[in-house]
Design an enzyme around this catalytic site. Structure first.
Site, short mmCIF file in Angstrom:
data_model
loop_
_atom_site.label_atom_id
_atom_site.label_comp_id
_atom_site.label_asym_id
_atom_site.label_seq_id
_atom_site.Cartn_x
_atom_site.Cartn_y
_atom_site.Cartn_z
N CYS A 42 0.80 -1.18 0.19
CA CYS A 42 0.02 0.07 -0.06
C CYS A 42 1.03 1.45 -0.01
O CYS A 42 1.99 1.14 0.51
CB CYS A 42 -0.91 -0.02 1.25
SG CYS A 42 -2.14 1.31 1.24
N ASP A 44 0.62 3.72 1.82
CA ASP A 44 0.25 4.63 3.12
C ASP A 44 1.68 4.98 3.58
O ASP A 44 2.71 4.06 3.44
CB ASP A 44 -0.18 3.44 4.07
CG ASP A 44 -0.43 4.10 5.34
OD1 ASP A 44 0.20 4.79 6.06
OD2 ASP A 44 -1.74 4.20 5.52
N ARG A 46 2.92 5.38 6.31
CA ARG A 46 3.43 4.94 7.45
C ARG A 46 3.86 3.40 7.17
O ARG A 46 4.56 2.94 8.19
CB ARG A 46 2.28 4.79 8.53
CG ARG A 46 1.63 5.98 8.82
CD ARG A 46 0.08 5.90 9.52
NE ARG A 46 -0.52 5.10 8.87
CZ ARG A 46 -2.00 4.72 9.04
NH1 ARG A 46 -2.30 5.07 10.42
NH2 ARG A 46 -2.80 4.27 8.25
N HIS A 98 -2.12 -3.79 5.34
CA HIS A 98 -1.76 -3.61 6.62
C HIS A 98 -3.16 -3.16 7.18
O HIS A 98 -4.15 -2.70 6.56
CB HIS A 98 -0.88 -2.11 6.62
CG HIS A 98 -1.41 -0.92 5.91
ND1 HIS A 98 -2.15 0.09 6.72
CD2 HIS A 98 -1.61 -0.38 4.71
CE1 HIS A 98 -2.65 0.84 5.89
NE2 HIS A 98 -2.32 0.79 4.93
N CYS A 101 -6.11 0.22 6.83
CA CYS A 101 -5.85 0.55 5.47
C CYS A 101 -7.21 1.46 5.08
O CYS A 101 -8.34 1.13 5.05
CB CYS A 101 -5.70 -0.62 4.51
SG CYS A 101 -5.68 -0.10 2.84
#
Length: 209
Positions: A42, A44, A46, A98, A101
């Protein structure tokens, strides 16, 4: 100094540090890459695979997008997988979702995200496929986490549908395909231990010869 400006200052410091430790570092990087892993994750901010996998530059070929999807009509994802398999000869393909998400949550919440709806619809399809299992989960957070896991599984299956993957696995048993989930709250990675062999009969009809 703004964050943007600090990026370039950090870059100069990083270059100097790498050269001090290894004068040939960048020369070696420029000679080519030979990764054993293709990581599909992803976008993302983080989730940083190089950090939690403990790997060095050149060891992992990376493709990231919203909710770690590998739709059969996404030329970008298909091109990355094919290049990694046929030209880089990766031995392992990891699809890593994750918990928490945002893309998966958007599908669960049925929010209108405009142009993003077309992309999120891929996760809607995963929900529809496993509706019976997911609707039986009364705890919303547990349901959310399970959809994250099932979405990873479906993307692994999508990878197995590619004819070049099937041909390569018949001839060399590689690449191995794994489904992971990263837990942002703990920093740990969970191997879903997906048995890809059990999907062989189902996937035979999807060969793209």
């Amino acid at each position: 100094m703004s964050l943007y400006e600090r990026v370039f200052e950090h870059n100069q410091q990083w270059v100097a540090k790498q050269l001090q430790q290894d004068p040939d570092y960048f020369k070696r990087m420029a000679d080519g890459q030979h990764p054993e892993f293709l990581y599909i994750g992803c976008s993302d901010s983080r989730v940083q695979p190089e950090d939690f996998m403990g790997v060095s530059p050149g060891e992992v070929f990376v493709h990231r997008n919203i909710a770690n999807l590998v739709p059969n009509n996404d030329l970008s994802a298909l091109s990355v997988v094919q290049y990694a398999v046929e030209h880089l000869n990766v031995k392992h393909i990891v699809v890593c979702g994750h918990y928490g998400c945002g893309g998966v949550k958007a599908a669960l919440d049925n929010k209108d995200l405009g142009a993003l709806n077309t992309w999120i619809r891929n996760i809607d399809d995963v929900y529809r496929t496993y509706r019976t299992e997911l609707d039986a989960i009364t705890d919303k957070e547990a349901q959310f986490r399970r959809l994250v896991e099932l979405n990873v599984q479906e993307q692994c299956i999508n990878i197995m549908k590619f004819s070049f993957i099937q041909h390569r696995r018949v001839n060399s048993f590689y690449p191995h395909i794994y489904g992971w989930v990263y837990d942002i709250a703990t920093g740990t990675v969970k191997d879903l231990e997906i048995d890809m062999d059990k999907f062989k009969d189902e996937l035979a009809v999807y060969k793209l010869d």
